[in-house]
Design a protein around this motif. Structure first.
Motif, PDB file in Angstrom:
ATOM      1  N   ARG A 200      86.313 -40.041   0.478  1.00 12.53           N
ATOM      2  CA  ARG A 200      85.561 -40.947   1.340  1.00 12.53           C
ATOM      3  C   ARG A 200      85.166 -40.218   2.610  1.00 12.53           C
ATOM      4  N   ARG A 201      84.074 -40.665   3.198  1.00 13.48           N
ATOM      5  CA  ARG A 201      83.599 -40.029   4.433  1.00 13.48           C
ATOM      6  C   ARG A 201      84.565 -40.268   5.584  1.00 13.48           C
ATOM      7  N   ARG A 202      85.059 -41.485   5.660  1.00 12.07           N
ATOM      8  CA  ARG A 202      85.995 -41.826   6.730  1.00 12.07           C
ATOM      9  C   ARG A 202      87.348 -42.192   6.141  1.00 12.07           C
TER      10      ARG A 202
END
Length: 332
Positions: A200-202
């Motif tokens: 995931r990006r964050r």
């Protein structure tokens, strides 16, 4: 623009939902055909285990009605049970799943004199408790899974197993309501697993806080009777799990119950997918696959899934129709 949005909400969104449901059912059709194509094999079920599965599922529904009564602060069993059964039936026929069922149930409760806002909040709190007890089940069974707990095939041992599941769920619920730390530890563990296994990006950073906020909402909604609510939610999950165990024993399958916990939890989570009513198709496909991985023969997994879905999914649908007719007779 407002007119366009109104038209979208009124026509396009329901139409899109129907299309998505149809495509999902088409993709899952082989699994559904395999499960329902085994109906001729129902004659080889051990009738006493099948009957016990039906009784266990009825007890699970009774616990759910008690949970809703506590959350709604409503004394009438008839009002709560008939509204839940009717909403359950609508949610399993009309696309939209739980959201459709909740909206219909709130409408019925409002007709019975229950404030709509309070009904919506109470049903949300009840659903949170149900999901929480379902997710707690594999965590509680993890020691037995790791240790490779042996299988005892007697009816008495199965009864003891159901009682043990109930006690563990109640204990976990009381700890989660009474103290912040256990829930924080669970949130931190889940957060670590999600961050470590899914790209995931964050990164997820606030899962423990969200769990505590959800717990506080449920506790504020239910107020002083949270202990009784925890017991009812635990009973709802435990009896439903025992119904699956009885369905497996009815076909002669003898898997380790600790592994069946994982299959059951996966099926309950798949039922929340709103693409088909009640997770139809997703649950059948997932349950057959996970039961096979738990050591059940493929043909037995298919028949056990059919038996379990009959008592937990299909039989409550006509019961909901009867309940709605009785509700309309009383309240107009």
């Amino acid at each position: 623009m407002p007119a366009d949005r109104t038209a979208w909400r009124r026509y396009a969104r329901p139409g899109l939902l129907v299309v998505v449901t149809g495509v999902s059912l088409y993709m899952l059709l082989p699994s559904l055909v395999a499960v329902f194509g085994s109906w001729r094999s129902l004659s080889r079920l051990a009738w006493y285990w099948a009957a016990l599965a039906l009784v266990s599922e009825a007890a699970s529904y009774a616990c759910l009605w008690e949970l809703n009564r506590i959350a709604l602060r409503e004394k009438s069993w008839f009002t709560v049970a008939s509204a839940q059964l009717s909403g359950n039936t609508v949610g399993r026929i009309v696309p939209g799943g739980g959201a459709t069922a909740t909206a219909f149930t709130v409408g019925m409760l409002r007709r019975a004199g229950v404030d709509a806002g309070r009904a919506a909040a109470a049903l949300a709190a009840s659903s949170s408790l149900q999901i929480g007890t379902t997710l707690a089940l594999p965590l509680l069974a993890l020691p037995a899974i790791v240790a490779g707990a042996p299988v005892d095939r007697s009816l008495v041992t199965s009864a003891y197993l159901g009682a043990a599941v109930l006690v563990l769920l109640v204990g976990a619920g009381v700890l989660a309501f009474a103290f912040d730390r256990p829930l924080e530890l669970v949130g931190q563990g889940l957060q670590w697993v999600l961050n470590a296994t899914i790209r995931r990006r964050r990164k997820i950073t606030d899962l423990p806080r969200k769990l505590l906020a959800e717990r506080d909402f449920v506790r504020a909604t239910i107020d002083r009777r949270w202990r009784a609510a925890v017991l009812a939610a635990a009973g709802n999950t435990a009896f439903d799990y025992v119904a699956l165990l009885c369905s497996l024993r009815a076909v002669g399958a003898e898997p380790r119950p600790s592994l069946v916990v994982l299959a059951y939890t996966g099926a309950e989570l798949l039922a929340l997918i709103p693409l088909t009513p009640g997770g139809l198709g997703f649950v059948e496909a997932g349950l057959v696959g996970t039961l096979t991985l738990a050591g059940v023969a493929p043909q037995d997994a298919v028949l056990a899934t059919l038996t379990y879905r009959l008592v937990s999914y299909w039989l409550p649908i006509p019961a909901g129709g009867v309940a709605y007719a009785a509700f309309r007779r009383r309240y107009g």
